[in-house]
Design a protein around this motif. Sequence first.
Motif, PDB file in Angstrom:
ATOM      1  N   UNK A  80       0.839  -1.205   0.000  1.00  0.00           N
ATOM      2  CA  UNK A  80       0.000   0.000   0.000  1.00  0.00           C
ATOM      3  C   UNK A  80       0.870   1.249   0.000  1.00  0.00           C
ATOM      4  N   UNK A  81       0.311   2.327  -0.516  1.00  0.00           N
ATOM      5  CA  UNK A  81       1.022   3.592  -0.540  1.00  0.00           C
ATOM      6  C   UNK A  81       1.237   4.167   0.846  1.00  0.00           C
ATOM      7  N   UNK A  82       2.104   5.178   0.922  1.00  0.00           N
ATOM      8  CA  UNK A  82       2.485   5.752   2.212  1.00  0.00           C
ATOM      9  C   UNK A  82       1.307   6.359   2.970  1.00  0.00           C
ATOM     10  N   UNK A  83       0.245   6.730   2.276  1.00  0.00           N
ATOM     11  CA  UNK A  83      -0.898   7.373   2.936  1.00  0.00           C
ATOM     12  C   UNK A  83      -1.821   6.379   3.616  1.00  0.00           C
ATOM     13  N   UNK A  84      -1.570   5.077   3.428  1.00  0.00           N
ATOM     14  CA  UNK A  84      -2.529   4.062   3.860  1.00  0.00           C
ATOM     15  C   UNK A  84      -1.877   3.047   4.793  1.00  0.00           C
ATOM     16  N   UNK A  85      -2.709   2.343   5.553  1.00  0.00           N
ATOM     17  CA  UNK A  85      -2.212   1.257   6.388  1.00  0.00           C
ATOM     18  C   UNK A  85      -3.304   0.217   6.600  1.00  0.00           C
ATOM     19  N   UNK A  86      -2.868  -1.038   6.751  1.00  0.00           N
ATOM     20  CA  UNK A  86      -3.772  -2.132   7.054  1.00  0.00           C
ATOM     21  C   UNK A  86      -3.825  -2.281   8.570  1.00  0.00           C
ATOM     22  N   UNK A  87      -5.030  -2.226   9.128  1.00  0.00           N
ATOM     23  CA  UNK A  87      -5.200  -2.203  10.583  1.00  0.00           C
ATOM     24  C   UNK A  87      -6.139  -3.330  11.010  1.00  0.00           C
ATOM     25  N   UNK A  88      -5.773  -4.006  12.084  1.00  0.00           N
ATOM     26  CA  UNK A  88      -6.625  -5.049  12.661  1.00  0.00           C
ATOM     27  C   UNK A  88      -6.114  -5.335  14.068  1.00  0.00           C
ATOM     28  N   UNK A  89      -6.670  -6.352  14.699  1.00  0.00           N
ATOM     29  CA  UNK A  89      -6.168  -6.774  16.008  1.00  0.00           C
ATOM     30  C   UNK A  89      -4.725  -7.255  15.932  1.00  0.00           C
ATOM     31  N   UNK A  90      -4.268  -7.583  14.734  1.00  0.00           N
ATOM     32  CA  UNK A  90      -2.895  -8.041  14.570  1.00  0.00           C
ATOM     33  C   UNK A  90      -1.901  -6.896  14.682  1.00  0.00           C
ATOM     34  N   UNK A  91      -2.401  -5.655  14.498  1.00  0.00           N
ATOM     35  CA  UNK A  91      -1.514  -4.494  14.560  1.00  0.00           C
ATOM     36  C   UNK A  91      -1.869  -3.530  15.686  1.00  0.00           C
ATOM     37  N   UNK A  92      -3.137  -3.561  16.136  1.00  0.00           N
ATOM     38  CA  UNK A  92      -3.613  -2.623  17.155  1.00  0.00           C
ATOM     39  C   UNK A  92      -4.299  -3.396  18.279  1.00  0.00           C
ATOM     40  N   UNK A  93      -3.762  -3.312  19.478  1.00  0.00           N
ATOM     41  CA  UNK A  93      -4.286  -4.086  20.600  1.00  0.00           C
ATOM     42  C   UNK A  93      -5.766  -3.848  20.823  1.00  0.00           C
ATOM     43  N   UNK A  94      -6.220  -2.606  20.718  1.00  0.00           N
ATOM     44  CA  UNK A  94      -7.604  -2.288  21.054  1.00  0.00           C
ATOM     45  C   UNK A  94      -8.484  -2.080  19.818  1.00  0.00           C
ATOM     46  N   UNK A  95      -8.057  -2.608  18.677  1.00  0.00           N
ATOM     47  CA  UNK A  95      -8.945  -2.603  17.520  1.00  0.00           C
ATOM     48  C   UNK A  95     -10.182  -3.414  17.896  1.00  0.00           C
ATOM     49  N   UNK A  96     -11.398  -2.839  17.809  1.00  0.00           N
ATOM     50  CA  UNK A  96     -12.545  -3.460  18.466  1.00  0.00           C
ATOM     51  C   UNK A  96     -13.271  -4.551  17.690  1.00  0.00           C
ATOM     52  N   UNK A  97     -13.089  -4.618  16.379  1.00  0.00           N
ATOM     53  CA  UNK A  97     -13.878  -5.530  15.569  1.00  0.00           C
ATOM     54  C   UNK A  97     -13.089  -6.781  15.203  1.00  0.00           C
ATOM     55  N   UNK A  98     -13.800  -7.773  14.665  1.00  0.00           N
ATOM     56  CA  UNK A  98     -13.143  -9.020  14.269  1.00  0.00           C
ATOM     57  C   UNK A  98     -12.652  -8.963  12.831  1.00  0.00           C
ATOM     58  N   UNK A  99     -13.059  -7.960  12.069  1.00  0.00           N
ATOM     59  CA  UNK A  99     -12.585  -7.806  10.698  1.00  0.00           C
ATOM     60  C   UNK A  99     -11.298  -6.978  10.692  1.00  0.00           C
ATOM     61  N   UNK A 100     -10.897  -6.456   9.537  1.00  0.00           N
ATOM     62  CA  UNK A 100      -9.738  -5.576   9.424  1.00  0.00           C
ATOM     63  C   UNK A 100     -10.162  -4.325   8.658  1.00  0.00           C
ATOM     64  N   UNK A 101      -9.308  -3.331   8.618  1.00  0.00           N
ATOM     65  CA  UNK A 101      -9.574  -2.102   7.865  1.00  0.00           C
ATOM     66  C   UNK A 101      -8.379  -1.735   6.999  1.00  0.00           C
ATOM     67  N   UNK A 102      -8.651  -1.118   5.869  1.00  0.00           N
ATOM     68  CA  UNK A 102      -7.621  -0.370   5.142  1.00  0.00           C
ATOM     69  C   UNK A 102      -7.895   1.089   5.438  1.00  0.00           C
ATOM     70  N   UNK A 103      -6.953   1.740   6.106  1.00  0.00           N
ATOM     71  CA  UNK A 103      -7.204   3.056   6.694  1.00  0.00           C
ATOM     72  C   UNK A 103      -6.375   4.148   6.025  1.00  0.00           C
ATOM     73  N   UNK A 104      -6.925   5.358   6.043  1.00  0.00           N
ATOM     74  CA  UNK A 104      -6.259   6.544   5.531  1.00  0.00           C
ATOM     75  C   UNK A 104      -5.567   7.239   6.695  1.00  0.00           C
ATOM     76  N   UNK A 105      -4.252   7.240   6.676  1.00  0.00           N
ATOM     77  CA  UNK A 105      -3.485   7.809   7.783  1.00  0.00           C
ATOM     78  C   UNK A 105      -3.791   9.297   7.962  1.00  0.00           C
ATOM     79  N   UNK A 106      -3.703   9.744   9.210  1.00  0.00           N
ATOM     80  CA  UNK A 106      -3.861  11.160   9.503  1.00  0.00           C
ATOM     81  C   UNK A 106      -5.293  11.631   9.585  1.00  0.00           C
ATOM     82  N   UNK A 107      -6.256  10.694   9.555  1.00  0.00           N
ATOM     83  CA  UNK A 107      -7.662  11.050   9.654  1.00  0.00           C
ATOM     84  C   UNK A 107      -8.291  10.341  10.851  1.00  0.00           C
TER      85      UNK A 107
END
Length: 284
Positions: A80-107
């Motif tokens: 993914x490009x520098x503006x984006x990140x893949x987020x889930x419980x695998x990367x964020x301890x308190x990510x609340x859902x069981x799915x994952x997100x592709x997120x726009x950084x800085x928002x």
Amino acid sequence: MNYKEYEDPEELKKLQRLSVDVLRELDRVCRLLDITYFAYGGTAIGAVRHGGFIPWDDDIDIIFLRKDFERFMAEAPAAVGDRFEVVSSRTEKYFPATNANLALKGTKCVPEEFDSNPYEYAISLGLYAYDVLIDDEKLLKKQIRATWFWGRLKFLCATGSPHIGIGGVTGALARAACHIIHGGLRLFHISPQWVQRKYDAAAMRYDATPTGRVADFADKDPVSWSATMEELFPPVEMDFDGVSIFLPHDYDTLLTRGYGDYMTWPPEDDRKNHYPSKLEFGPY
């Protein structure tokens, strides 16, 4: 009613435009990595009925077969490009859902029920996985109960105030129970990652026994959102606000199964969005 009209229509339009930017990046990365995805739920309706966002909607959902979901989770972070990140419980301890997100950084785009959660959602796409739907009815019922239990517990690790579409005394009791369970999870230091692993194990329990049918066990009614391989493949391309995306081959059957007459606009009291309690566009 899980719907709240945006006071400033331009704010909703800007959120939709940025969400489409994230969708464009997901499509680019999936084509680069040769990963198949499908527009899901209201996103598929939007593509078919509106050529893009449902006018009042404010999020985009994508679903993969489990093997493709796992490939995306493993390979997409480096692509993914520098503006984006893949987020889930695998990367964020308190990510609340069981799915994952592709997120726009800085928002920030934080749903109301996650106001008190240490992790703050960004403007994101929801990423979901299809797992095997077992033919044995008794085993399936046990699987659905297990995924429902672990999925709800995962939410309660993050918040004591999830959305509960129940009013009156029953709703009040349910909300009180959620606060008590949330407090107990925190008190006894129950790890959200441990709960996520329990959910994943339940959802993938029969993935080694292909039946030709798959379902999203993150949904409260996975059977209604099940699909056969013939209904999914080969995918078809359709425009979504200027991005050519993929839908299941027999999207009409799947959307009718899940929504009924999906081509008719629902009355306002049956519309859904995820009006955020905190919305920040950052550098955008």
